[in-house]
Design an enzyme around this catalytic site. Structure first.
Site, PDB file in Angstrom:
ATOM      1  N   ASP A 103     -52.393 -52.907 -43.818  1.00 25.95           N
ATOM      2  CA  ASP A 103     -53.488 -52.007 -44.198  1.00 25.95           C
ATOM      3  C   ASP A 103     -54.834 -52.722 -44.037  1.00 25.95           C
ATOM      4  OD1 ASP A 103     -54.709 -49.774 -45.275  1.00 25.95           O
ATOM      5  OD2 ASP A 103     -53.626 -49.806 -47.181  1.00 25.95           O
ATOM      6  N   ASP A 154     -54.198 -40.496 -45.182  1.00 24.22           N
ATOM      7  CA  ASP A 154     -53.807 -40.441 -46.596  1.00 24.22           C
ATOM      8  C   ASP A 154     -53.676 -38.995 -47.065  1.00 24.22           C
ATOM      9  OD1 ASP A 154     -53.559 -43.120 -47.013  1.00 24.22           O
ATOM     10  OD2 ASP A 154     -55.449 -43.378 -48.080  1.00 24.22           O
TER      11      ASP A 154
HETATM   12  C1  DGJ Z   1     -54.667 -47.098 -48.195  1.00 20.94           C
HETATM   13  C2  DGJ Z   1     -53.459 -46.573 -47.488  1.00 20.94           C
HETATM   14  O1  DGJ Z   1     -53.840 -45.600 -46.553  1.00 20.94           O
HETATM   15  C3  DGJ Z   1     -52.485 -46.011 -48.504  1.00 20.94           C
HETATM   16  O2  DGJ Z   1     -51.377 -45.468 -47.861  1.00 20.94           O
HETATM   17  C4  DGJ Z   1     -52.075 -47.096 -49.456  1.00 20.94           C
HETATM   18  O3  DGJ Z   1     -51.334 -48.080 -48.779  1.00 20.94           O
HETATM   19  C5  DGJ Z   1     -53.297 -47.709 -50.105  1.00 20.94           C
HETATM   20  N1  DGJ Z   1     -54.262 -48.129 -49.141  1.00 20.94           N
HETATM   21  C6  DGJ Z   1     -52.907 -48.882 -50.955  1.00 20.94           C
HETATM   22  O4  DGJ Z   1     -53.973 -49.540 -51.459  1.00 20.94           O
END
Ligand code: DGJ
Length: 717
Positions: free
Chosen positions: A470, A540
């Site tokens: 990430d 997300d």
């Molecule tokens: C952003 C990501 O897009 C989410 O899926 C998740 O992993 C969060 N970060 C965790 O902090």
């Protein structure tokens, strides 16, 4: 007068035929250039393959004469210098301070790399300076994709400075409007499709974010001629820049109506010094063209991506449960093993432990602490990662874990230990974003550190099968404590190169591990990063009525096999919108299916439905992940429904998805004409994911010919 014209016509070919023809071809496409020693290389043509290219030796457009009063012919690679006043692909300040460059042909070579890929290199040299440019094409014959990049080196007395250094230049001259499709968005609304008619002047699509570069604009575009891009008809050019740093796409219509397209690294504060003898390689631009609409373009990108870009592009992807929206930071061993028990019960194949598992002195119980301190949080997970990964394997689940190794929270041991590793602009304040700073990957020591994080995390258990990588902030107040004061402008390019260096080392040592590309969702979705990954986190936002838009746009370039799509909780955490479980599954099943919720919350009929849907996905998975995508109805159109189908390569099986996006009158039926089937084959229709056995289609179980399904279609209620 007639005689003179005739004489002219007879003489002209004889004189210009001396120009060498250089062609780059695939099964259906050709790029054509003409070259004469010490003259510029002319960009003649990019389009459908022809039987004979000799006519390109004759100047095609009157305004291409290189005289004082007329416009210049489009070059293969447009440098600032000579007659051109257009936005240049290349601007160099030579070692003696001279700002201009004039590139001339100095040879070409072509070789087969394997049965499917050929490489053509056109060598250019400045007319005066020992400054060399190689334009390198790779053609992927079956996939009808051509990549293009530029490599620079020089032997001048001192360093030169590259001011602009785009990867590719494409001139198009048509007497019809040009329509540009590009993708725009932000967190949770990534990749919203936008189409506009280009006007004279310059239109730029770009990123200056350094990291999370695709969260606003995207380095992929479609260019349709004459009309807005259609699915199954019309000429469309398409390109996608394989670069995870600042990018720029420039579309300039000049006074002749010629469209000049530049794509490459964004020159913004990126002047790059190049020492004598050093080599500078630009990222690849991935091109295709088609005359049967944008559907064909997408299928070409998907095939190319599965075969040559994605890691393990021809392996089926496991169905996963991700812990994030089910537990966030609030878990212990029991919570996670319970989730795994449920996952196994649902028929899920991979469990991914997301954020929150690390940090002791600064525990990661929220997003404001712990990033950078990659030790297991012993309070939450006393038996470590190995215990969890073993547990998963015992349940027949693969095991994955989340990292965000480029980042650091101020509240961390790392930030105290290595303040000099943090991206900052001299003595200016370092702004945080999501309470975090960025580590300076232009520094080789930081590259080593980030690589070692990966190694250490993977070494925590022999049962780690999957990493989610990430990156949740972008660059602000750019600057590096590592780079010399007079070379700060290298930061943007060196950061991305540093990232690729880490990825390359990881892949050299861990070729089998699955890695997900994530940056606050789809904030780093480009073919440059994707080539080290198996898949990407599309957004997300998992609310299905938003996801159909995001997935529809994303699938213009990126294949379903890589497009992670999760069923999450209703009301949706990002949007608050309530959606039936069926809708959530139906949308997620058109990509790489996963779940991201507390599975305990799905009980009763819903649990049976979820189990059944997962079983159904296993049946259709090879068609979705390896098949050809045909978009049928766009969610962006006003009709209020959207549909697509995938067809297996042998055309024996297909899967149709159709979604209603608004309330339709009971008397109205959605007419769906399938695409890409074999007219002569018979197809039996089976409706999947029915709620309480109720069908939305009165021909369920019937057999139809491909011809009927494609021409008459079916009606959905
Ligand atoms: C952003 C990501 O897009 C989410 O899926 C998740 O992993 C969060 N970060 C965790 O902090």
């Amino acid at each position: 007068m007639k005689n003179i014209l005739l004489l002219f016509a007879l003489i002209l070919p004889a004189t210009v035929l001396r120009a060498a023809l250089i062609t780059v071809e695939t099964h259906d496409l050709a790029m054509v250039f003409t070259a004469e020693p010490d003259q510029k290389v002319i960009y003649q043509y990019f389009g459908a393959k022809l039987d004979d290219y000799s006519a390109f030796s004759i100047r095609r457009f009157p305004h291409w004469a290189d005289t004082e009063t007329e416009n210049v012919a489009p070059e293969l690679y447009l440098a600032y210098g000579g007659r051109s006043y257009l936005e240049p692909a290349l601007q160099v300040t030579h070692s003696d301070g001279i700002l201009t460059t004039q590139l001339a042909y100095s040879g070409a070579e072509s070789k087969k790399i394997d049965a499917n890929i050929s490489e053509t290199i056109i060598h250019l040299k400045d007319k005066i300076y020992p400054f060399f440019v190689d334009v390198v094409f790779k053609s992927y014959y079956k996939e009808n994709v051509i990549s293009q990049k530029v490599v620079i080196n020089h032997k001048e007395a001192g360093a030169v400075t590259l001011g602009s250094m785009y990867s590719a230049y494409l001139p198009l001259h048509r007497n019809e409007p040009y329509y540009l499709t590009h993708f725009h968005g932000t967190w949770a609304t990534e990749m919203q499709l936008t189409e506009e008619k280009l006007q004279p002047g310059i239109k730029k699509i770009e990123s200056k974010k350094g990291v999370r570069t695709t969260q606003a604009d995207h380095p992929s575009f479609l260019l349709s001629l004459g009309t807005p891009a259609q699915e199954d008809a019309g000429e469309v050019y398409a390109g996608s820049l394989a670069w995870s740093g600042n990018f720029s796409l420039s579309f300039q219509i000049d006074e002749t109506g010629t469209l000049h397209i530049l794509s490459g690294v964004n020159p913004f504060t990126s002047a790059y010094p190049l020492k004598s003898g050093d080599r500078f390689e630009m990222p690849e631009m991935i091109w295709t063209y088609g005359n049967s609409g944008k559907g064909e373009i997408s299928r070409r990108f998907h095939d190319w991506s599965r075969n040559y870009n994605l890691q393990h592009g021809n392996d089926l992807r496991p169905i996963l449960l991700n812990s994030w929206e089910g537990a966030y930071f609030d878990f212990n061993e029991q919570v996670l093993t319970d989730m795994m028990d449920d996952a196994a019960d649902f028929g899920i194949e991979l469990f991914v432990l997301d954020d929150g598992w690390f940090g002791n002195r600064y525990p990661r119980n929220n997003d404001d602490a712990g990033l950078g301190d990659w030790q297991v949080n012993t309070k939450k997970l006393p038996r470590g990662i190995d215990y969890l990964a073993d547990y998963a394997h015992q349940k027949d689940l693969k095991f994955g874990i989340w990292i965000e190794p480029e980042m650091v929270n101020p509240e961390s041991e790392l930030a105290r230990r290595h303040p000099e590793w943090i991206v900052k602009s001299g003595r200016r304040e370092m702004p945080t974003l999501r309470h975090q700073w960025l580590l300076d990957l232009s520094n080789p020591a930081v590259q080593d550190f980030v690589y070692q994080i990966f190694v250490d995390v993977v070494n925590q258990s022999k049962n780690i099968d999957y990493i989610k990588w990430d990156a949740n902030r972008h660059v602000e107040n750019a600057g590096s404590s590592y780079l010399p004061a007079d070379q700060q402008s290298r930061f943007w390019i060196d950061y991305t190169r540093g990232l690729y260096n880490v990825y390359e080392r990881i892949r050299a040592h861990y070729p089998d591990i699955m890695i997900q590309l994530c940056s606050s969702g789809g904030g780093r979705l480009d073919f440059g990063a994707l080539r080290f990954h198996d898949e990407f986190w599309t957004s997300d936002n998992t609310n299905p009525s938003d996801r159909v838009f995001i997935q529809y746009s994303t699938n213009h370039f990126f294949p379903a096999i890589a497009s992670a799509a999760h069923v999450s909780t209703s009301p949706n955490h990002q949007t608050g919108i309530v959606s039936p479980l069926k809708f959530r599954f139906d949308v997620a099943m058109s990509g790489r299916l996963g779940m991201e919720l507390q599975p305990k919350h799905i009980q009763g009929n819903e649990r049976d439905f979820a189990r059944q849907a997962i079983e159904n996905y296993k049946k259709i998975r090879p068609i979705v992940q390896f098949g050809d995508l045909y978009r049928i109805a766009s969610p962006y159109a006003e009709e209020g429904w959207t549909s697509l189908n995938y067809v297996s390569k042998d055309k024996k099986e297909a899967v149709l998805f159709a979604y209603s996006l608004k309330t339709h009158a009971r008397t109205k039926y959605l007419e769906v004409k399938l695409k890409g089937l074999d007219s002569a084959k018979k197809y039996k229709i089976t409706e999947l994911n029915m709620v309480k056995g109720r069908s939305t289609f009165n021909g369920n179980g019937n057999i139809y010919s491909g011809q009927y399904l494609m021409n008459i279609g079916i009606y959905l209620n």
